[in-house]
Design a protein around this motif. Structure first.
Motif, PDB file in Angstrom:
ATOM      1  N   ASP A   1      57.806 101.225  33.711  1.00 44.67           N
ATOM      2  CA  ASP A   1      57.254 100.161  32.889  1.00 44.67           C
ATOM      3  C   ASP A   1      58.273  99.602  31.900  1.00 44.67           C
ATOM      4  OD1 ASP A   1      57.451 102.406  31.359  1.00 44.67           O
ATOM      5  OD2 ASP A   1      55.468 102.237  30.419  1.00 44.67           O
ATOM      6  N   THR A   2      59.548  99.783  32.177  1.00 42.09           N
ATOM      7  CA  THR A   2      60.574  99.256  31.282  1.00 42.09           C
ATOM      8  C   THR A   2      60.568  97.732  31.319  1.00 42.09           C
ATOM      9  OG1 THR A   2      61.985 101.190  31.636  1.00 42.09           O
ATOM     10  CG2 THR A   2      63.036  99.224  30.732  1.00 42.09           C
ATOM     11  N   PRO A   3      60.321  97.063  30.181  1.00 39.15           N
ATOM     12  CA  PRO A   3      60.279  95.599  30.165  1.00 39.15           C
ATOM     13  C   PRO A   3      61.677  94.998  30.208  1.00 39.15           C
ATOM     14  CG  PRO A   3      59.873  96.448  27.977  1.00 39.15           C
ATOM     15  CD  PRO A   3      59.953  97.642  28.883  1.00 39.15           C
ATOM     16  N   LEU A   4      61.721  93.730  30.562  1.00 37.26           N
ATOM     17  CA  LEU A   4      62.978  93.040  30.822  1.00 37.26           C
ATOM     18  C   LEU A   4      63.220  91.887  29.860  1.00 37.26           C
ATOM     19  CD1 LEU A   4      62.974  92.771  34.717  1.00 37.26           C
ATOM     20  CD2 LEU A   4      64.891  93.643  33.372  1.00 37.26           C
ATOM     21  N   LEU A   5      64.506  91.686  29.542  1.00 42.82           N
ATOM     22  CA  LEU A   5      65.003  90.454  28.950  1.00 42.82           C
ATOM     23  C   LEU A   5      66.167  90.011  29.827  1.00 42.82           C
ATOM     24  CD1 LEU A   5      65.099  91.483  25.174  1.00 42.82           C
ATOM     25  CD2 LEU A   5      63.479  89.901  26.224  1.00 42.82           C
ATOM     26  N   VAL A   6      66.117  88.793  30.344  1.00 42.69           N
ATOM     27  CA  VAL A   6      67.170  88.290  31.223  1.00 42.69           C
ATOM     28  C   VAL A   6      67.726  87.009  30.620  1.00 42.69           C
ATOM     29  CG1 VAL A   6      67.823  87.627  33.565  1.00 42.69           C
ATOM     30  CG2 VAL A   6      65.928  89.241  33.211  1.00 42.69           C
ATOM     31  N   CYS A   7      68.978  87.063  30.207  1.00 43.92           N
ATOM     32  CA  CYS A   7      69.620  85.929  29.542  1.00 43.92           C
ATOM     33  C   CYS A   7      70.715  85.361  30.434  1.00 43.92           C
ATOM     34  CB  CYS A   7      70.248  86.376  28.224  1.00 43.92           C
ATOM     35  SG  CYS A   7      69.079  87.061  27.026  1.00 43.92           S
ATOM     36  N   GLY A   8      70.918  84.062  30.357  1.00 42.62           N
ATOM     37  CA  GLY A   8      72.025  83.528  31.123  1.00 42.62           C
ATOM     38  C   GLY A   8      72.123  82.026  31.155  1.00 42.62           C
ATOM     39  N   ASP A   9      73.303  81.600  31.569  1.00 43.22           N
ATOM     40  CA  ASP A   9      73.540  80.216  31.960  1.00 43.22           C
ATOM     41  C   ASP A   9      73.291  80.171  33.460  1.00 43.22           C
ATOM     42  OD1 ASP A   9      74.478  77.754  32.722  1.00 43.22           O
ATOM     43  OD2 ASP A   9      76.502  78.011  31.907  1.00 43.22           O
ATOM     44  N   PHE A  10      72.130  79.641  33.827  1.00 40.70           N
ATOM     45  CA  PHE A  10      71.740  79.618  35.226  1.00 40.70           C
ATOM     46  C   PHE A  10      72.300  78.394  35.954  1.00 40.70           C
ATOM     47  CE2 PHE A  10      69.208  82.974  33.852  1.00 40.70           C
ATOM     48  CZ  PHE A  10      68.491  83.545  34.889  1.00 40.70           C
ATOM     49  N   ASN A  11      72.892  77.457  35.219  1.00 41.41           N
ATOM     50  CA  ASN A  11      73.411  76.228  35.805  1.00 41.41           C
ATOM     51  C   ASN A  11      72.358  75.534  36.652  1.00 41.41           C
ATOM     52  OD1 ASN A  11      76.194  75.653  34.996  1.00 41.41           O
ATOM     53  ND2 ASN A  11      76.637  77.680  35.833  1.00 41.41           N
ATOM     54  N   ALA A  12      71.097  75.685  36.288  1.00 39.40           N
ATOM     55  CA  ALA A  12      69.986  75.152  37.077  1.00 39.40           C
ATOM     56  C   ALA A  12      68.950  74.543  36.151  1.00 39.40           C
ATOM     57  CB  ALA A  12      69.353  76.252  37.915  1.00 39.40           C
TER      58      ALA A  12
ATOM     59  N   SER B   1      58.028  82.748  39.117  1.00 39.25           N
ATOM     60  CA  SER B   1      56.968  83.293  39.970  1.00 39.25           C
ATOM     61  C   SER B   1      57.249  84.727  40.414  1.00 39.25           C
ATOM     62  CB  SER B   1      56.807  82.412  41.213  1.00 39.25           C
ATOM     63  OG  SER B   1      58.013  82.360  41.965  1.00 39.25           O
ATOM     64  N   SER B   2      58.241  85.367  39.808  1.00 41.43           N
ATOM     65  CA  SER B   2      58.623  86.715  40.221  1.00 41.43           C
ATOM     66  C   SER B   2      57.508  87.718  39.955  1.00 41.43           C
ATOM     67  CB  SER B   2      59.885  87.141  39.462  1.00 41.43           C
ATOM     68  OG  SER B   2      60.104  88.536  39.595  1.00 41.43           O
ATOM     69  N   PRO B   3      57.352  88.727  40.835  1.00 39.32           N
ATOM     70  CA  PRO B   3      56.407  89.828  40.575  1.00 39.32           C
ATOM     71  C   PRO B   3      56.745  90.613  39.312  1.00 39.32           C
ATOM     72  CG  PRO B   3      57.091  89.799  42.882  1.00 39.32           C
ATOM     73  CD  PRO B   3      57.964  88.824  42.178  1.00 39.32           C
ATOM     74  N   LEU B   4      57.944  90.405  38.754  1.00 40.16           N
ATOM     75  CA  LEU B   4      58.305  91.072  37.502  1.00 40.16           C
ATOM     76  C   LEU B   4      57.563  90.475  36.311  1.00 40.16           C
ATOM     77  CD1 LEU B   4      62.163  91.447  38.063  1.00 40.16           C
ATOM     78  CD2 LEU B   4      60.453  93.264  38.092  1.00 40.16           C
ATOM     79  N   ILE B   5      56.856  89.380  36.530  1.00 42.76           N
ATOM     80  CA  ILE B   5      56.009  88.718  35.513  1.00 42.76           C
ATOM     81  C   ILE B   5      56.860  88.323  34.309  1.00 42.76           C
ATOM     82  CG2 ILE B   5      53.813  88.796  34.276  1.00 42.76           C
ATOM     83  CD1 ILE B   5      52.972  91.120  35.989  1.00 42.76           C
ATOM     84  N   LEU B   6      57.779  87.399  34.558  1.00 40.42           N
ATOM     85  CA  LEU B   6      58.682  86.902  33.530  1.00 40.42           C
ATOM     86  C   LEU B   6      58.247  85.522  33.051  1.00 40.42           C
ATOM     87  CD1 LEU B   6      62.058  87.840  35.266  1.00 40.42           C
ATOM     88  CD2 LEU B   6      60.856  89.156  33.502  1.00 40.42           C
ATOM     89  N   ASP B   7      58.587  85.222  31.820  1.00 46.87           N
ATOM     90  CA  ASP B   7      58.343  83.888  31.272  1.00 46.87           C
ATOM     91  C   ASP B   7      59.593  83.465  30.515  1.00 46.87           C
ATOM     92  OD1 ASP B   7      57.065  81.534  30.777  1.00 46.87           O
ATOM     93  OD2 ASP B   7      55.481  82.385  29.518  1.00 46.87           O
ATOM     94  N   SER B   8      59.750  82.169  30.308  1.00 44.22           N
ATOM     95  CA  SER B   8      60.906  81.632  29.605  1.00 44.22           C
ATOM     96  C   SER B   8      60.557  81.429  28.138  1.00 44.22           C
ATOM     97  CB  SER B   8      61.350  80.315  30.239  1.00 44.22           C
ATOM     98  OG  SER B   8      62.367  79.709  29.475  1.00 44.22           O
ATOM     99  N   ALA B   9      61.299  82.088  27.251  1.00 43.31           N
ATOM    100  CA  ALA B   9      60.959  82.077  25.826  1.00 43.31           C
ATOM    101  C   ALA B   9      61.023  80.689  25.220  1.00 43.31           C
ATOM    102  CB  ALA B   9      61.888  83.024  25.074  1.00 43.31           C
ATOM    103  N   TYR B  10      61.952  79.865  25.682  1.00 41.98           N
ATOM    104  CA  TYR B  10      62.126  78.561  25.046  1.00 41.98           C
ATOM    105  C   TYR B  10      61.049  77.553  25.412  1.00 41.98           C
ATOM    106  CZ  TYR B  10      65.915  78.783  21.793  1.00 41.98           C
ATOM    107  OH  TYR B  10      66.647  79.024  20.646  1.00 41.98           O
ATOM    108  N   LYS B  11      60.175  77.906  26.338  1.00 42.62           N
ATOM    109  CA  LYS B  11      58.998  77.056  26.553  1.00 42.62           C
ATOM    110  C   LYS B  11      58.082  77.077  25.338  1.00 42.62           C
ATOM    111  CE  LYS B  11      57.344  78.693  30.403  1.00 42.62           C
ATOM    112  NZ  LYS B  11      56.541  78.811  31.637  1.00 42.62           N
ATOM    113  N   ARG B  12      58.241  78.099  24.494  1.00 46.21           N
ATOM    114  CA  ARG B  12      57.383  78.214  23.318  1.00 46.21           C
ATOM    115  C   ARG B  12      57.659  77.129  22.283  1.00 46.21           C
ATOM    116  NH1 ARG B  12      54.731  83.073  23.429  1.00 46.21           N
ATOM    117  NH2 ARG B  12      53.305  81.929  22.068  1.00 46.21           N
TER     118      ARG B  12
END
Length: 398
Positions: free
Chosen positions: A285-296, A308-319
């Motif tokens: 149950d270790t939660p994730l933070l994924v940071c990067g320049d995705f160039n996308a 849409s990943s099963p890891l259930i991620l959201d983008s913080a800057y949408k807030r």
């Protein structure tokens, strides 16, 4: 797992000559190298990293400001609390601030690329002079003082960022690109790559691995650093990744494949049994933070794969958006010979079931950025830094 693990970092050559900034810290580095005294906690989350003995972060910030006195003032940005608007993070409840983890994501622009290959047609070369530009980069970091710092295009890791940030209580890991374009520039400082730093007063290292991303089972030139940490305040673990995907239009399929490979790596790591025998000691149950320049941009397939990943991620800057569904209008704004580029390419993804987003650093306005765009005399990169305050949600058993 397709991504191959690279244990340890390739050491790149030191830069030419010791800077005044590094020289001024040399005695500090020597004098503190023999002590293991824990760093004192700083009471304010807006200060992020806890101050080592002697208040070196503020001292270094003043030195940066002095070195930049002939340049325009830095961009002023406010923290936005979702649902509450602009907020002074100094005034947030102290108990809450002690549980906040501040994360900074930033493509700092490799020095060799800025001076030699990127062709920012409206940015004078003088503005990119490393003797002063490094102060702009450090000023940005010291202003927000994150607990976790994720950087891309780092080509001065060993002679600047690692020793200076170490003196401020950070520990880091660096993963260079296998075939860095910086090496094609005369007088380069070695390969650029991704770096991840964390505040040792706030976070303990569990383990860290470097990943070379694959596409169709073929190793590529893009990498990631994946680090598992334990929060000293809450005792909770988190897994942090920093990456920089393939740039340029026409490479969308490669970026998608690289993103998929990173997700596969993260899925394997976060679903592995904990303890010494499990990869980097991660629990299921270790939660994730994924940071990067995705160039996308958000419409690209790689963005949709993360959303849409099963890891259930959201983008913080949408807030930052009113409905919480839209990304900012831009995270990079530059003018090249091919024209003006104003896009959202940088992201902080987080496990939305484990973390709350307490505050997000707003984007500067077009007027603040100015007609010549980025980089400039008062901002060192063509990418804007992303800074978020996260806190762990309460666990069910609590």
């Amino acid at each position: 797992m397709c991504g191959s693990m690279l244990w340890g970092s390739q050491i790149c050559p030191m830069g030419s000559g010791a800077s005044r900034l590094y020289s001024s810290l040399a005695q500090t580095l020597v004098s503190t190298s023999t002590t293991t005294t824990p760093l004192a906690q700083h009471p304010s989350p807006s200060q992020g990293c806890h101050s080592p003995p002697g208040g070196h972060p503020l001292q270094l910030l003043r030195e940066c400001e002095e070195a930049l006195r002939d340049r325009p003032p830095r961009l002023l940005r406010a923290f936005i609390c979702p649902g509450e608007g602009e907020v002074d993070r100094e005034e947030v409840d102290n108990d809450a601030t002690q549980r906040t983890i501040r994360v900074m994501q930033w493509n700092i622009l490799a020095q060799a690329l800025g001076e030699g290959m990127d062709s920012f047609v409206n940015c004078p070369l003088e503005a990119l002079n490393w003797a002063e530009r490094k102060y702009l980069i450090l000023e940005e970091i010291l202003t927000y003082r994150p607990h976790i710092l994720c950087l891309q295009e780092v080509d001065h890791y060993y002679d600047t960022f690692q020793p200076i940030l170490a003196s401020l209580g950070y520990r880091g890991n660096f993963c260079p690109k296998p075939w860095s374009p910086c090496l094609d520039v005369e007088g380069n400082n070695g390969p650029d790559g991704c770096a991840l730093f964390y505040d040792e007063a706030r976070l303990d290292l569990v383990d860290s691995v470097n990943v070379r991303l694959c596409a169709l089972f073929t190793p590529t030139n893009q990498v990631a650093v994946v680090t598992t940490l334990r929060c000293r305040v809450t005792g909770r673990r988190l897994c942090v990744a920093v990456t920089h995907l393939k740039a340029r239009s026409g490479w969308e399929c490669l970026r998608s494949a690289q993103g998929s490979d990173l997700l596969r790596n993260l899925t394997t790591l976060t679903q592995s049994p904990g303890g010494p025998s499990g990869p980097i000691g991660v629990t299921p149950d270790t939660p994730l933070l994924v940071c990067g320049d995705f160039n996308a941009v958000p419409s690209e397939d790689v963005y949709q794969r993360f959303a849409s990943s099963p890891l259930i991620l959201d983008s913080a800057y949408k807030r930052l958006s009113r409905d919480g569904l839209s990304e900012p209008a831009y995270t990079t704004w530059k003018i090249r010979p091919t024209g003006e580029c104003c896009n959202t390419l940088d992201y902080i993804w987080y496990s939305r079931e484990a973390f709350s987003v307490d505050a997000v650093l707003d984007m500067p306005t077009e007027e603040q950025i100015g007609p010549n765009r980025l980089p400039s005399y008062n901002y060192p990169s063509d990418h804007l830094s992303l800074v978020c305050d996260f806190s762990f949600k309460k666990q069910e058993e609590e």
